[in-house]
Scaffold this motif. Structure first.
Motif, PDB file in Angstrom:
ATOM      1  N   THR A  93       4.518  -1.394  -9.113  1.00  0.00           N
ATOM      2  CA  THR A  93       5.605  -0.613  -8.510  1.00  0.00           C
ATOM      3  C   THR A  93       5.057   0.555  -7.707  1.00  0.00           C
ATOM      4  O   THR A  93       5.454   0.770  -6.556  1.00  0.00           O
ATOM      5  N   GLU A  94       4.134   1.319  -8.296  1.00  0.00           N
ATOM      6  CA  GLU A  94       3.573   2.435  -7.541  1.00  0.00           C
ATOM      7  C   GLU A  94       2.717   1.945  -6.383  1.00  0.00           C
ATOM      8  O   GLU A  94       2.718   2.562  -5.305  1.00  0.00           O
ATOM      9  N   SER A  95       1.999   0.852  -6.561  1.00  0.00           N
ATOM     10  CA  SER A  95       1.186   0.319  -5.472  1.00  0.00           C
ATOM     11  C   SER A  95       2.044  -0.031  -4.267  1.00  0.00           C
ATOM     12  O   SER A  95       1.696   0.286  -3.123  1.00  0.00           O
ATOM     13  N   LEU A  96       3.166  -0.704  -4.515  1.00  0.00           N
ATOM     14  CA  LEU A  96       4.065  -1.067  -3.421  1.00  0.00           C
ATOM     15  C   LEU A  96       4.679   0.170  -2.774  1.00  0.00           C
ATOM     16  O   LEU A  96       4.820   0.245  -1.545  1.00  0.00           O
ATOM     17  N   ASN A  97       5.045   1.142  -3.597  1.00  0.00           N
ATOM     18  CA  ASN A  97       5.589   2.381  -3.050  1.00  0.00           C
ATOM     19  C   ASN A  97       4.555   3.129  -2.230  1.00  0.00           C
ATOM     20  O   ASN A  97       4.890   3.750  -1.213  1.00  0.00           O
ATOM     21  N   LEU A  98       3.292   3.077  -2.666  1.00  0.00           N
ATOM     22  CA  LEU A  98       2.235   3.734  -1.905  1.00  0.00           C
ATOM     23  C   LEU A  98       2.129   3.130  -0.510  1.00  0.00           C
ATOM     24  O   LEU A  98       2.082   3.846   0.491  1.00  0.00           O
ATOM     25  N   VAL A  99       2.096   1.799  -0.442  1.00  0.00           N
ATOM     26  CA  VAL A  99       1.974   1.141   0.859  1.00  0.00           C
ATOM     27  C   VAL A  99       3.199   1.421   1.719  1.00  0.00           C
ATOM     28  O   VAL A  99       3.080   1.751   2.906  1.00  0.00           O
ATOM     29  N   ALA A 100       4.385   1.280   1.116  1.00  0.00           N
ATOM     30  CA  ALA A 100       5.610   1.505   1.884  1.00  0.00           C
ATOM     31  C   ALA A 100       5.691   2.947   2.389  1.00  0.00           C
ATOM     32  O   ALA A 100       6.004   3.194   3.567  1.00  0.00           O
ATOM     33  N   SER A 101       5.401   3.899   1.511  1.00  0.00           N
ATOM     34  CA  SER A 101       5.539   5.302   1.885  1.00  0.00           C
ATOM     35  C   SER A 101       4.461   5.745   2.867  1.00  0.00           C
ATOM     36  O   SER A 101       4.745   6.485   3.812  1.00  0.00           O
ATOM     37  N   SER A 102       3.236   5.306   2.655  1.00  0.00           N
ATOM     38  CA  SER A 102       2.143   5.754   3.509  1.00  0.00           C
ATOM     39  C   SER A 102       2.066   4.931   4.793  1.00  0.00           C
ATOM     40  O   SER A 102       2.250   5.459   5.891  1.00  0.00           O
ATOM     41  N   TYR A 103       1.828   3.641   4.655  1.00  0.00           N
ATOM     42  CA  TYR A 103       1.715   2.803   5.854  1.00  0.00           C
ATOM     43  C   TYR A 103       3.056   2.680   6.572  1.00  0.00           C
ATOM     44  O   TYR A 103       3.140   2.823   7.801  1.00  0.00           O
ATOM     45  N   GLY A 104       4.102   2.403   5.801  1.00  0.00           N
ATOM     46  CA  GLY A 104       5.412   2.164   6.409  1.00  0.00           C
ATOM     47  C   GLY A 104       5.942   3.347   7.189  1.00  0.00           C
ATOM     48  O   GLY A 104       6.364   3.218   8.342  1.00  0.00           O
ATOM     49  N   PRO A 245      -2.101   7.948   5.851  1.00  0.00           N
ATOM     50  CA  PRO A 245      -2.047   9.299   5.300  1.00  0.00           C
ATOM     51  C   PRO A 245      -1.956   9.265   3.782  1.00  0.00           C
ATOM     52  O   PRO A 245      -1.559   8.255   3.198  1.00  0.00           O
ATOM     53  N   PRO A 246      -2.324  10.359   3.100  1.00  0.00           N
ATOM     54  CA  PRO A 246      -2.234  10.395   1.640  1.00  0.00           C
ATOM     55  C   PRO A 246      -0.810  10.133   1.155  1.00  0.00           C
ATOM     56  O   PRO A 246       0.169  10.465   1.831  1.00  0.00           O
ATOM     57  N   TYR A 247      -0.735   9.567  -0.038  1.00  0.00           N
ATOM     58  CA  TYR A 247       0.544   9.278  -0.675  1.00  0.00           C
ATOM     59  C   TYR A 247       1.019  10.464  -1.502  1.00  0.00           C
ATOM     60  O   TYR A 247       2.203  10.795  -1.532  1.00  0.00           O
ATOM     61  N   GLN A 248       0.095  11.131  -2.182  1.00  0.00           N
ATOM     62  CA  GLN A 248       0.374  12.329  -2.958  1.00  0.00           C
ATOM     63  C   GLN A 248      -0.725  13.348  -2.684  1.00  0.00           C
ATOM     64  O   GLN A 248      -1.825  12.993  -2.257  1.00  0.00           O
ATOM     65  N   ALA A 249      -0.416  14.624  -2.960  1.00  0.00           N
ATOM     66  CA  ALA A 249      -1.382  15.682  -2.700  1.00  0.00           C
ATOM     67  C   ALA A 249      -1.680  16.437  -3.985  1.00  0.00           C
ATOM     68  O   ALA A 249      -0.825  16.573  -4.857  1.00  0.00           O
ATOM     69  N   GLY A 250      -2.921  16.922  -4.096  1.00  0.00           N
ATOM     70  CA  GLY A 250      -3.314  17.682  -5.279  1.00  0.00           C
ATOM     71  C   GLY A 250      -4.812  17.638  -5.454  1.00  0.00           C
ATOM     72  O   GLY A 250      -5.562  17.410  -4.499  1.00  0.00           O
ATOM     73  N   GLY A 251      -5.246  17.840  -6.686  1.00  0.00           N
ATOM     74  CA  GLY A 251      -6.672  17.767  -6.968  1.00  0.00           C
ATOM     75  C   GLY A 251      -7.210  16.368  -6.750  1.00  0.00           C
ATOM     76  O   GLY A 251      -6.470  15.386  -6.767  1.00  0.00           O
TER      77      GLY A 251
END
Length: 404
Positions: A93-104, A245-251
């Motif tokens: 689920t997170e993998s798909l969201n990462l691709v959709a949010s970042s690449y998409g 681009p990054p999916y989340q930001a932080g350390g």
């Protein structure tokens, strides 16, 4: 394979539920865990619990090595070119969201099209709907045939220069259908699109070679392949991950931070912000090693024999309708019984110690296609037996006779 010896590696199987020996047929939802995985979790927390990548003390270095050993194993498990192409996530689920949010969000625009299939889990539908709302892209859906296979001719007609992403599952969690993903990927590339594959239902069941498939992204969940919950991976071709681009930001995902500007870390850490799920990632290696040790060809043969046997026995019962009869399937038998609600069947089977899944299985559009509310789903793993299938069939016979 010596299935009885394998069963001894799974402590949870050796219990009674409602006064009967447990029969666990809910493996498509989550698989049980062998001792080697359970012990790996214990070893981490009792022996070298520490944060990774940041410390120079002994425990931190040991934890970092164990964490990165899993990345090394994962690269080999799916035959990725580089460990930099392996990103740890919370699961498919997170993998798909990462691709959709970042690449998409970065590369899609109004007028572009995203193609998914009628077999998809909600986690491969909703993220793309959100991307469409944000970018103005359009979602297109590959229809399915009566037997639960994709209509490949319709898929070919959906593809056009507007197609930018094709995202489908390798195997259906509801029906077990194994999709012809290599052909789907080749056709997507010919249209100029990237191909995303949801491998939630194949990680423990079939051999995966991302280079042979030539997919652009591939997703796995640990908990469906004898590993811990809350972890999994995203494979992505390096050239695509580099420009996303990054999916989340932080350390961890940063290289240098100043108030005017931040530069991001190298792959794969650019997509692994914050303290990760260290213990479960460490134990994930042992789950993959467990699968490799048994041999994926051996696992597939055993589960196919279970599928064939269960299909024959369940379909012979009075009033049963199988949902999904594709020629190529993983070990899933999904069905309904005329005049009996699937929830009732699930509860009555549970009273006999038999665990199955009922409902729409997070594939509500697929159920709508078959004009049903849901199914009873029995899904198999390497530790299941024909004797357990006989117990399932006996339970179903009693339920049908009682309810009729």
């Amino acid at each position: 394979m010596d299935v009885e010896a394998i069963r001894k590696e799974f402590p949870i199987l050796h219990q009674q539920v409602n006064g009967r020996d447990l029969v666990y047929f809910d493996n498509a939802a989550t698989s049980q865990k062998p001792l080697v995985v359970i012990n790996a979790l214990m070893d981490y927390y009792t022996g070298y619990n520490a944060n990774i990548h940041r410390g120079i003390h002994t425990l931190a270095e040991k934890a970092t090595k164990a964490y990165e050993d899993t990345r090394h194993t994962a690269r080999a498990f799916i035959n990725a070119r580089s460990e930099q192409e392996i990103i740890f996530t919370r699961g498919v689920t997170e993998s798909l969201n990462l691709v959709a949010s970042s690449y998409g969000r970065a590369f899609l625009k109004a007028g572009d099209e995203i193609v998914i299939s009628g077999l998809e889990h909600h986690s491969n539908i909703v993220p793309w709907q959100i991307v469409c709302e944000a970018t103005g892209a359009t979602l297109r859906v590959i229809p399915i045939l009566e037997n639960g296979e994709l209509d490949m001719e319709a898929y070919k007609k959906l593809l056009s220069p507007r197609t930018k992403v094709v995202s489908v599952n390798h195997a259906s969690n509801s029906l077990g259908t194994i999709n012809p993903v290599k052909e789907i990927i080749a056709l997507a590339h010919a249209a100029g699109a990237v191909a995303v594959i949801d491998g939630a239902q194949t990680g423990a069941h079939v051999a995966i070679d991302v280079q042979d498939l030539d997919c652009d992204f591939y997703c796995l969940s640990s908990h469906k392949m004898y590993g811990p919950t809350g972890t999994g991976l995203l494979y992505g071709k390096r050239e695509l991950l580099e420009k996303m681009p990054p999916y989340q930001a932080g350390g961890e995902m940063i290289k240098d931070v100043t108030f005017p500007k931040t530069t991001y870390n190298d792959l794969p850490y650019k997509f692994e912000a914050g303290t990760p799920n260290i213990a479960d990632v460490v134990a994930y290696k042992y789950a993959m090693d467990f699968i490799l040790g048994l041999g994926r060809e051996n696992i597939a043969a055993h589960e196919h024999a279970l599928l064939t046997y269960a299909t024959e026995r369940v379909s012979a019962l009075k009033g049963v309708r199988l949902i999904g009869t594709a020629a190529q399937k993983v070990g899933v038998v999904s069905f309904g019984v005329e005049g009996i609600h699937h929830f009732d069947i699930g509860q009555m089977l549970d009273s006999r110690g038999i665990a199955v899944r009922t409902g729409h299985h997070c594939t509500q559009p697929l159920m709508d296609c078959f004009k049903i509310e849901g199914t009873v789903r029995a899904s198999f793993a390497v530790y299941n037996t024909k004797k357990e299938i006989d117990q399932l069939v006996e339970g179903l016979e009693r339920i049908i006779n009682f309810m009729k």
